[in-house]
Design a protein around this motif. Structure first.
Motif, PDB file in Angstrom:
ATOM      1  N   ASN A  96      -5.334   9.299 -10.442  1.00 21.83           N
ATOM      2  CA  ASN A  96      -6.121   9.000  -9.416  1.00 21.83           C
ATOM      3  C   ASN A  96      -6.930  10.008  -9.009  1.00 21.83           C
ATOM      4  OD1 ASN A  96      -6.354   7.026  -7.318  1.00 21.83           O
ATOM      5  ND2 ASN A  96      -5.267   8.538  -5.826  1.00 21.83           N
ATOM      6  N   THR A 136      -9.108   5.143  -4.370  1.00 22.62           N
ATOM      7  CA  THR A 136      -8.249   5.400  -3.483  1.00 22.62           C
ATOM      8  C   THR A 136      -6.771   4.906  -3.880  1.00 22.62           C
ATOM      9  OG1 THR A 136      -8.553   2.743  -2.907  1.00 22.62           O
ATOM     10  CG2 THR A 136      -9.639   4.450  -1.627  1.00 22.62           C
ATOM     11  N   GLU A 137      -6.695   4.431  -5.274  1.00 28.98           N
ATOM     12  CA  GLU A 137      -5.305   4.197  -5.890  1.00 28.98           C
ATOM     13  C   GLU A 137      -5.565   4.269  -7.431  1.00 28.98           C
ATOM     14  OE1 GLU A 137      -4.817   0.254  -3.986  1.00 28.98           O
ATOM     15  OE2 GLU A 137      -4.550  -0.492  -6.291  1.00 28.98           O
ATOM     16  N   TYR A 179       0.061   3.861 -13.224  1.00 28.86           N
ATOM     17  CA  TYR A 179      -0.106   5.497 -12.987  1.00 28.86           C
ATOM     18  C   TYR A 179       0.685   6.193 -14.186  1.00 28.86           C
ATOM     19  CZ  TYR A 179      -0.059  10.184 -11.527  1.00 28.86           C
ATOM     20  OH  TYR A 179       0.112  11.772 -11.296  1.00 28.86           O
ATOM     21  N   TYR A 190       2.939   3.266  -8.195  1.00 26.17           N
ATOM     22  CA  TYR A 190       1.715   2.209  -8.855  1.00 26.17           C
ATOM     23  C   TYR A 190       1.970   2.060 -10.467  1.00 26.17           C
ATOM     24  CZ  TYR A 190      -0.850   2.803  -4.571  1.00 26.17           C
ATOM     25  OH  TYR A 190      -1.055   2.447  -3.212  1.00 26.17           O
ATOM     26  N   LEU A 206       2.268   8.042  -5.911  1.00 27.33           N
ATOM     27  CA  LEU A 206       1.573   7.681  -6.910  1.00 27.33           C
ATOM     28  C   LEU A 206       2.373   7.029  -7.870  1.00 27.33           C
ATOM     29  CD1 LEU A 206      -0.738  10.691  -7.618  1.00 27.33           C
ATOM     30  CD2 LEU A 206      -1.454   8.614  -6.966  1.00 27.33           C
ATOM     31  N   SER A 219       0.864  -1.207  -0.159  1.00 29.59           N
ATOM     32  CA  SER A 219      -0.130   0.136  -0.126  1.00 29.59           C
ATOM     33  C   SER A 219       0.877   1.259  -0.094  1.00 29.59           C
ATOM     34  CB  SER A 219      -0.916  -0.099   1.199  1.00 29.59           C
ATOM     35  OG  SER A 219      -0.086  -0.177   2.442  1.00 29.59           O
ATOM     36  N   PRO A 233      -2.686   8.249  -2.733  1.00 29.30           N
ATOM     37  CA  PRO A 233      -3.050   6.969  -2.593  1.00 29.30           C
ATOM     38  C   PRO A 233      -3.395   6.576  -1.115  1.00 29.30           C
ATOM     39  CG  PRO A 233      -1.174   6.761  -3.937  1.00 29.30           C
ATOM     40  CD  PRO A 233      -1.356   8.181  -3.324  1.00 29.30           C
ATOM     41  N   GLN A 234      -4.546   5.581  -0.843  1.00 32.72           N
ATOM     42  CA  GLN A 234      -5.046   5.276   0.305  1.00 32.72           C
ATOM     43  C   GLN A 234      -5.696   6.208   0.965  1.00 32.72           C
ATOM     44  OE1 GLN A 234      -4.854   2.177  -0.008  1.00 32.72           O
ATOM     45  NE2 GLN A 234      -3.380   2.153  -1.577  1.00 32.72           N
TER      46      GLN A 234
END
Length: 300
Positions: A263, A268-269, A186, A183, A180, A176, A210-211
């Protein structure tokens, strides 16, 4: 929560395999029930589990190991008595737990499997996959809420949430991450999945971290494009700020660049949300004639 789930999906199966191999079962019934309970649990995590988070290829290791473990565990059946100590409370409790686990995990797994099949009345539209040069995993997809929560919302039923896998079979560097750029998806370019008209294009929202709690101000879709094609409105959502390359009223062809994955909005992601809507109802989408489900992969 995500770390707890990781333990369930990656460590608990090893404990269950050890249990099948090393437990002194009191009867054939007890061994078979425990074996079925492990089978149903593995079916549950195989079908329902979001394997792009942990390691998508690990998903296939557990069935392979289960076959090997089953060979050695079930070899003991002829050596066990048909009946166990029925008056023993511990034995009766073990049998009851086994039955409960088989029914519980079996029910959820069957529900998930039911989402793999489209009803005859559901006519899918065929689109071209909107991303290139990568391995893409489906976090949400299918025809049942257990594998695709979008099915609970009529306009978005059959929607897909798509992520990209890195060389480790994960959607990000870590379970997690808060960056960004960690990921894989992205910033991945998005291309038009069909030829048609741009009926809506928005590029005014900033990425969220994120999250964090989703930002639902304005549009839950964040920066997005809606295309009118094949008799439906095709929505592509959560695009990166400053990357939307089309405008309302513009005609596009399949493969034209639309922007990049970001995002923004209710997310959330980083991921691509795509769904098709007709007369206020979501309609199924196929890519290369494939109706995709959670954990399906596309290699481009």
């Amino acid at each position: 929560m995500i770390w707890f789930q990781a333990a369930i999906y990656t460590i608990l199966p090893l404990f269950l395999f050890y249990h099948l191999l090393k437990t002194d079962f009191a009867s054939r019934k007890q061994l078979i029930l425990d074996w079925l309970a492990v089978l149903m649990f593995l079916a549950f995590i195989f079908i329902i589990g979001p394997w792009h988070i942990y390691n998508h290829y690990l998903r296939w290791l557990w069935p392979a190991l289960f076959i090997i473990v089953s060979f050695f565990a079930l070899k003991r059946i002829p050596k066990l008595p048909m009946k166990g100590p029925e008056k023993d409370k511990g034995y009766k409790f073990s049998i009851g737990i086994g039955i409960g686990l088989v029914l519980y995990f079996g029910f959820i797994a069957v529900n998930g499997l039911s989402g793999y099949i489209l009803a005859e009345r559901d006519q899918a539209i065929e689109l071209t996959f909107p991303m290139e040069n990568g391995v893409y995993a489906f976090g949400h997809g299918g025809a049942d809420p257990s594998i695709n929560y979008h099915n609970e919302y009529l306009p978005q039923q059959y929607a897909y949430d798509i992520l990209q896998l890195n060389s480790w079979g994960m959607r990000a560097s870590g379970l997690s991450p808060t960056n960004l750029e960690d990921y894989k998806i992205y910033g991945t370019p998005l291309y038009s999945p069909c030829s048609g008209e741009v009926v809506h294009a928005v590029d005014e929202y900033k990425d969220i971290a994120p999250q964090e709690s989703p930002n639902e101000q304005g549009s839950p879709a964040g920066n997005h494009v809606i295309l009118s094609c094949k008799g439906a409105d095709v929505h592509l959502s959560h695009m990166k700020p400053g990357t939307v390359e089309v405008e309302e009223g513009e005609e596009v062809n399949t493969g034209d660049r639309l922007g990049k994955v970001g995002n923004t909005g209710n997310t959330t992601e980083p991921h691509l949300h795509i769904h098709a809507e007709k007369d206020g109802e979501g309609v199924p989408i196929t890519f290369n004639d494939r109706f995709l489900k959670r954990n399906s992969l596309v290699f481009n």
